[in-house]
Design a protein around this motif. Sequence first.
Motif, mmCIF file in Angstrom:
data_model
loop_
_atom_site.group_PDB
_atom_site.id
_atom_site.type_symbol
_atom_site.label_atom_id
_atom_site.label_comp_id
_atom_site.label_asym_id
_atom_site.label_seq_id
_atom_site.Cartn_x
_atom_site.Cartn_y
_atom_site.Cartn_z
ATOM 1 N N LYS A 37 0.816 -1.212 0.000
ATOM 2 C CA LYS A 37 0.000 0.000 0.000
ATOM 3 C C LYS A 37 0.853 1.267 0.000
ATOM 4 O O LYS A 37 0.610 2.207 -0.752
ATOM 5 N N PHE A 38 1.867 1.300 0.871
ATOM 6 C CA PHE A 38 2.573 2.561 1.115
ATOM 7 C C PHE A 38 3.688 2.822 0.120
ATOM 8 O O PHE A 38 4.161 3.953 -0.003
ATOM 9 N N ASP A 39 4.160 1.808 -0.624
ATOM 10 C CA ASP A 39 5.209 2.061 -1.613
ATOM 11 C C ASP A 39 4.676 2.884 -2.783
ATOM 12 O O ASP A 39 5.453 3.535 -3.506
ATOM 13 N N SER A 40 3.363 2.880 -2.973
ATOM 14 C CA SER A 40 2.801 3.684 -4.073
ATOM 15 C C SER A 40 2.964 5.176 -3.822
ATOM 16 O O SER A 40 2.917 5.984 -4.767
ATOM 17 N N LEU A 41 3.158 5.597 -2.562
ATOM 18 C CA LEU A 41 3.348 7.017 -2.267
ATOM 19 C C LEU A 41 4.628 7.534 -2.913
ATOM 20 O O LEU A 41 4.658 8.666 -3.409
ATOM 21 N N SER A 42 5.684 6.736 -2.923
ATOM 22 C CA SER A 42 6.950 7.155 -3.550
ATOM 23 C C SER A 42 6.741 7.419 -5.033
ATOM 24 O O SER A 42 7.291 8.393 -5.598
ATOM 25 N N THR A 43 5.941 6.579 -5.685
ATOM 26 C CA THR A 43 5.658 6.765 -7.111
ATOM 27 C C THR A 43 4.883 8.059 -7.349
ATOM 28 O O THR A 43 5.164 8.813 -8.298
ATOM 29 N N LEU A 44 3.898 8.319 -6.484
ATOM 30 C CA LEU A 44 3.109 9.539 -6.622
ATOM 31 C C LEU A 44 3.974 10.782 -6.423
ATOM 32 O O LEU A 44 3.788 11.804 -7.114
ATOM 33 N N ILE A 45 4.908 10.731 -5.488
ATOM 34 C CA ILE A 45 5.796 11.875 -5.244
ATOM 35 C C ILE A 45 6.623 12.173 -6.487
ATOM 36 O O ILE A 45 6.787 13.339 -6.906
ATOM 37 N N VAL A 46 7.142 11.119 -7.125
ATOM 38 C CA VAL A 46 7.939 11.310 -8.345
ATOM 39 C C VAL A 46 7.062 11.831 -9.480
ATOM 40 O O VAL A 46 7.469 12.722 -10.247
ATOM 41 N N ASP A 47 5.859 11.292 -9.595
ATOM 42 C CA ASP A 47 4.955 11.720 -10.668
ATOM 43 C C ASP A 47 4.589 13.188 -10.539
ATOM 44 O O ASP A 47 4.314 13.871 -11.559
ATOM 45 N N HIS A 48 4.562 13.712 -9.336
ATOM 46 C CA HIS A 48 4.234 15.129 -9.121
ATOM 47 C C HIS A 48 5.475 16.016 -9.151
ATOM 48 O O HIS A 48 5.403 17.200 -8.817
ATOM 49 N N GLY A 49 6.625 15.471 -9.531
ATOM 50 C CA GLY A 49 7.832 16.284 -9.699
ATOM 51 C C GLY A 49 8.484 16.699 -8.411
ATOM 52 O O GLY A 49 9.239 17.688 -8.397
ATOM 53 N N LEU A 50 8.240 15.988 -7.314
ATOM 54 C CA LEU A 50 8.850 16.321 -6.029
ATOM 55 C C LEU A 50 10.079 15.458 -5.798
ATOM 56 O O LEU A 50 10.192 14.350 -6.317
ATOM 57 N N ASP A 51 11.033 15.969 -5.012
ATOM 58 C CA ASP A 51 12.241 15.208 -4.715
ATOM 59 C C ASP A 51 12.328 14.831 -3.238
ATOM 60 O O ASP A 51 13.410 14.562 -2.716
ATOM 61 N N SER A 52 11.233 14.843 -2.542
ATOM 62 C CA SER A 52 11.209 14.506 -1.118
ATOM 63 C C SER A 52 10.912 13.012 -0.944
ATOM 64 O O SER A 52 10.517 12.318 -1.873
#
Length: 776
Positions: free
Chosen positions: A319-334
Amino acid sequence: MKTDDSQRVLPFQLQFDKPVASQIKISEWNPEKDLLAMVTEDSKILLHRFNWQRLWTISPGRCITSLCWRPDGKAIAVGLEDGTVSLHDVENGRLLRNLKSHTVAVVCLNWVEDGRLITDDNGNLSTYEDRTSRFFPPTPTIPRMPGVVSGDAGFMDDNEGSFREMSNSSQQRFNILCSGDKDGSICFSIFGIFPVGKINIHKFFSPTPLVDIQASYRLLNASIYKVALSKDLCHLIVMCSGELVEGSDETRNRKLAGHGMHGLHCLMLDTSIFWKRRNELHQVAQQASNIEDLTEVIRASLSVMCKQWNDAMHTFHEKFDSLSTLIVDHGLDSSPQEEFLSLLGGARTSPAVHQFLVNSLGEVGVKRVSKAVCGAGKELQRIVLDHLQPAAEIVGFRMGELRGLSRWRARYQGVGLDETLINDATEKAGMLLVQVERFMRVLSSVVQQFSNFFNWLLKCIKLLMSEPSDQLLPYDSELLVIFLKFLYDQDPVRQLLELSEADCDIEIELETMQNAKELVHFGGFLDCEYLRRTLAKEFQLMESSFREAFLMPFSTISKKILCENLLPLFPLPSTPTSTSFAVPTSISYYEEASHPISSYQTCESRFIDYISFQIPDESFPEIANSIGIVRGFMNDLINVKKGYASLEAALLCVPDGYHCVDLSLYKESQIVLLLNETTTSSESSGDACMMIVQASDLPFVSISRSSSVENWMLHQLKGSAVNLQMENEKVRSIPHSVIAPLAVSTSRGVACVFAVRKRALVYILEEDEDEVSDTE
């Protein structure tokens, strides 16, 4: 069969004539109950009552090569082609234990109980009390692996009664299971569960077994046919094929000149260590076998815990590994942790976190993951409290018992109980308990922080969706920061449970290590490096120390089992297939009524052995179709030293028109012969018969032992063969052509034979002729 002969031949009282689905290759009667165990050609074990009611059928999934009963009839040992000996409960056939003492097929099994009451040095009745039950609740059982059905674990199933009955050997008489494999190795296990010795007959020297023999002998390419431990546990008779050679290692390949000494031989092994040290061995085996049982409980507990926690973490990361993908998709580096900390600090929620919490995870997802992780944590705590920790505590207590015994060097050093090794194993058991306490603290902290994290996420989701959150559980901000910084992408529980191949140590601060070292000065454990080790690594070290400590009794006893005597019986054809040459054999021990009672306190045998065997026609064509019986082999060495010979033999010629299919020694020194007619043109047609011969009434011939064993024993019997007559013996006809095996029950007085056409026939042996005539 001729008409006049049939009038003299009385048929058995037939009890049952039943069909069998597959041909039977092994059969054994239970020594205490009216039960018959049979092994089919497709390696299934069938258990039938005397009335032929089938109780159960099991299939080990591997080829079965041998079978025998425990002396009390409560368990059955099964030898397998891969070298495993499996023990099964007589009540339901459930697997109790697997022993892997061999590497090749186990071809014979023999389980013998010491029938005498154990006495101390002063002759007083001695009983061994297992004190564990005074201080601990019943032994914990193996936890069930999720998704695994009973009996699939490979060790034993979850039947508590079977587990405890097998473990509680303090209530059993001292008994030993002997197993022989096709490569000539013989293993000994006390109570069938604690390995206590192993020898290989082709590595044995016979160091001048008789006072007149000046040479040493060795068997090459030995293959075991049968082993039989005497009822006083002092001697083991081994019937084996092989090539007898003379000399030491330098001349081991020099064959006996002028003699083709490849054939069937009898070896007598001195196993008196079992009798002399039975009290000590009983106590050591009691503790060690229970420790091994509990070690399996700990191993299974760690395995179940590791799987359950890994499954929970898989659900979390899924469930929670998808958050890393969403962060990258939104152009964030955090990182996800930084985003959550930002949300916790009150900053604006990033689009990635908002999408993850509201759309991807949601309230239902949080609750599902929370249930998986926190539920797994509670289940791990239950396994520790109900299985792992009690097992570790009892292991520590039992090791303490062994530690006390090891300090009694006069008695226990002789059976290999080494004080230094036992002390080390005891400390390792204590360190495991320390690691269990440490694991529980870590697990409790981790579960608490996960629960706090999920409570906070639920509140965040409610706020983002503008829903009331008053009914939600509160959360601790400080714990949440610690979780996000140190636990979100770390897994200390898995680190403690899994045994890493890289053998990585846990990083510990220098100050903490220094404090641990200072505690050594106050007593207790000497090991201050335990903080760097995981729970799994600690268990591995404990198990290794146990293995080393228990190997000493195994090695010590093995060295004290010596070859005492040998007897070449008859030659076998020296062909590539001769190693599997089938020869019906039987060995039994009968009590000598004239033997003094004082033998209970000495190792002097009060039993006489009878060894019977069919002689292949190729071995001695001049005495073809014959059966040999040898008695007194066990006491031969003792009596020769006293100045007289006790080894005797008789040669029986099977009646014309018959050949021997199988034979079995019966009670009161009787031998039962299973004979087939040889005049029939078809293998599946014709008649057969069983003949009971009183072996003690036969004209035995004294066998002289010269200064060499380079002569076959049967050479001395050519002129003294006894022709068996159908009208002079107790004979019963069978209206079928039969095959081996012949199963004879000494307690019930019945025999089960198997016809060529897949039928089982049960006959009563002890039947008066008048009664038989009435039944006809």
